[in-house]
Design a protein around this motif. Structure first.
Motif, PDB file in Angstrom:
ATOM      1  N   PRO A  84      -4.515   1.981  -7.713  1.00 50.25           N
ATOM      2  CA  PRO A  84      -4.589   0.522  -7.610  1.00 50.25           C
ATOM      3  C   PRO A  84      -5.812   0.039  -6.841  1.00 50.25           C
ATOM      4  CG  PRO A  84      -2.871   1.385  -6.173  1.00 50.25           C
ATOM      5  CD  PRO A  84      -3.332   2.525  -7.021  1.00 50.25           C
ATOM      6  N   ARG A  98      -7.108  -2.241  -4.182  1.00 47.04           N
ATOM      7  CA  ARG A  98      -6.481  -2.854  -3.014  1.00 47.04           C
ATOM      8  C   ARG A  98      -7.340  -3.994  -2.466  1.00 47.04           C
ATOM      9  NH1 ARG A  98      -1.382  -0.743  -2.397  1.00 47.04           N
ATOM     10  NH2 ARG A  98      -1.348   1.520  -2.735  1.00 47.04           N
ATOM     11  N   THR A  99      -6.682  -5.053  -2.041  1.00 47.96           N
ATOM     12  CA  THR A  99      -7.390  -6.075  -1.268  1.00 47.96           C
ATOM     13  C   THR A  99      -7.526  -5.570   0.156  1.00 47.96           C
ATOM     14  OG1 THR A  99      -5.385  -7.243  -0.584  1.00 47.96           O
ATOM     15  CG2 THR A  99      -6.391  -7.904  -2.696  1.00 47.96           C
ATOM     16  N   GLN A 137      -4.391  -5.902   2.043  1.00 45.24           N
ATOM     17  CA  GLN A 137      -3.401  -4.864   1.770  1.00 45.24           C
ATOM     18  C   GLN A 137      -3.778  -3.540   2.429  1.00 45.24           C
ATOM     19  OE1 GLN A 137      -3.716  -5.025  -2.487  1.00 45.24           O
ATOM     20  NE2 GLN A 137      -1.867  -6.302  -2.732  1.00 45.24           N
ATOM     21  N   ALA A 138      -5.068  -3.214   2.409  1.00 46.23           N
ATOM     22  CA  ALA A 138      -5.523  -1.920   2.934  1.00 46.23           C
ATOM     23  C   ALA A 138      -5.316  -1.809   4.440  1.00 46.23           C
ATOM     24  CB  ALA A 138      -6.993  -1.713   2.588  1.00 46.23           C
ATOM     25  N   ASN A 164     -13.139   4.561  -8.901  1.00 44.90           N
ATOM     26  CA  ASN A 164     -12.027   5.497  -8.701  1.00 44.90           C
ATOM     27  C   ASN A 164     -12.416   6.916  -9.106  1.00 44.90           C
ATOM     28  OD1 ASN A 164     -10.125   3.727  -7.593  1.00 44.90           O
ATOM     29  ND2 ASN A 164      -9.384   3.058  -9.598  1.00 44.90           N
ATOM     30  N   GLY A 198     -12.561  -1.786  -1.241  1.00 42.70           N
ATOM     31  CA  GLY A 198     -11.553  -2.834  -1.261  1.00 42.70           C
ATOM     32  C   GLY A 198     -12.182  -4.130  -1.729  1.00 42.70           C
TER      33      GLY A 198
END
Length: 401
Positions: A145, A147-148, A151-152, A184, A191
């Motif tokens: 995923p 991530r913002t 969020q991280a 990835n 991020g």
């Protein structure tokens, strides 16, 4: 009886002239040779009532108010071509043209479609008028995923500034997903800001809205300050230009690179992963604010040359002479206005050059360009045979993904 001297207020012409001196190298406007090179290289100079050279002549003649009575200055797409060729090194794009647009905005002399984009930018933080809560929707379903930073909740190596069109435009979202896959695959620790990201403001600034630009920059700056990262990477040349050249003057200074620079540095890691042949004749369109404005020409071509099966070819205008796609300086939001004036779009001219170069694929590295060129392909003879792809999409195709 003593006579008191009454000081005369400077005229608008004098005030405008003086304001140009406040811009870096603005005093160079005194050295204009009236050679007309700027007007000749301007893609829409032939139909502007006052192309750059004639604007300077009007300023010298104290008749600049006449310039503000016309609307053809909005044909300027801030492509940097006039600045590039000026023998007197006058900052025409950042100085004369942008300042003139500022004055046109103050007088209310602007096309309605541009006004809508500027109002959306102020109200929603992006020119499309989309909700900030949707900024990261493009990344749904990507594994691992995306991530913002919120969020991280930890430092990362790369803060990816996705930009407005990479976040919201359905066609450009495909390019964003491709770049996420590449990050990835390369195990990049990155991020995004998600809903905390605002428009970079560069195109709004070049369309004369300096105050709006500063407001957007300050909001982005506050978001940057909340997190720890080593550098910013972006796929948007306008965001790259703003972050590199304009934000530092506002006290917002971070290392920044365009994604093509970032990936080209990792070519030794990327090449073994490119196992799928992309057999095509490919030509690359140099974005104005990656190439002319910031001198990044080689890295995009290095990435394309690394793809198995790709044969690179150049268009008639490339690198420093590249033709603008027509999206800069507010051009993304002036298609209707410019069509009424010119009955042609710059993207159509560029597409014809790609066809003349006998290319199968027109490769791009700017979020403005994919939708603009795909629209143009519907109107230009032979355009249906030309595929428009971002370099990130071509790299993912070569991965076999």
């Amino acid at each position: 009886m003593a006579i008191t001297a009454v000081s005369q207020k400077p005229s608008f012409n004098e005030r405008f002239y003086a304001s140009l001196y406040e811009i870096a190298d603005g005093e160079q406007i005194r050295t204009c040779l009236q050679c007309g090179t700027c007007s000749g290289v301007c893609p829409f100079g032939y139909l502007m009532d006052y192309p750059p050279g004639r604007m300077i002549a009007a300023l010298r003649s104290e008749m600049f108010d006449r310039v503000l009575e016309t609307d053809s200055v909005w044909m300027c797409v801030s492509c940097y071509a006039c600045t590039q060729v000026c023998p007197a090194t006058i900052p025409l794009t950042l100085g004369l043209m942008t300042r003139t647009k500022e004055e046109l905005l103050l007088t209310g002399n602007l096309p309605p479609e541009l006004q809508d984009a500027l109002e959306n930018s102020q109200r929603y933080g992006n020119p499309m008028g989309e909700s900030s809560r949707k900024r990261a929707d493009w990344a749904e379903g990507i594994k691992p995923p995306v991530r913002t930073m919120r969020q991280a909740r930890r430092p990362v190596d790369v803060l990816w500034f996705v930009g407005d069109y990479g976040s919201y435009h359905p066609r450009v979202q495909q390019s964003s997903r491709s770049l996420a896959k590449l990050f990835n695959m390369l195990d990049i620790d990155f991020g995004i800001l998600g809903y905390e990201e605002y428009s970079d403001g560069d195109s709004q600034r070049l369309a004369g809205e300096r105050g709006l630009f500063e407001m957007l920059a300050e909001k982005n700056g506050r978001a940057f300050d909340k997190y720890q990262f080593k550098e910013i990477v972006t796929a948007d040349p306008h965001a790259y230009n703003a972050l590199k050249n304009e934000y530092p003057a506002l006290g917002i200074s971070y290392p920044v690179r365009h994604y093509t620079e970032f990936l080209a540095e990792r070519l030794d890691q990327i090449k073994p992963l490119l196992t799928q042949e992309v057999k095509a004749r490919v030509t690359f369109h140099d974005p104005c604010y990656l190439g002319r404005a910031n001198g990044v020409y080689d890295e995009p071509r290095q990435l394309l040359a690394a793809i198995p099966g790709v044969e690179l070819t150049e268009m008639a205008h490339s690198r420093t002479t590249s033709l603008c796609c027509g999206g800069g300086g507010g051009g993304m939001w002036l298609d209707g206005f410019q069509w009424e004036k010119a009955h042609v779009r710059l993207s159509e001219w560029r597409l014809r050059e790609a066809i003349q170069a006998r290319a199968n694929i027109l490769a791009v590295a700017c979020p403005y360009e994919t939708p603009r060129f795909e629209d143009a392909a519907k109107l230009v003879q032979g355009g249906q045979r030309l595929v428009i792809k971002d370099i990130a999409e071509l790299l993912v195709e070569a991965l076999g993904e």
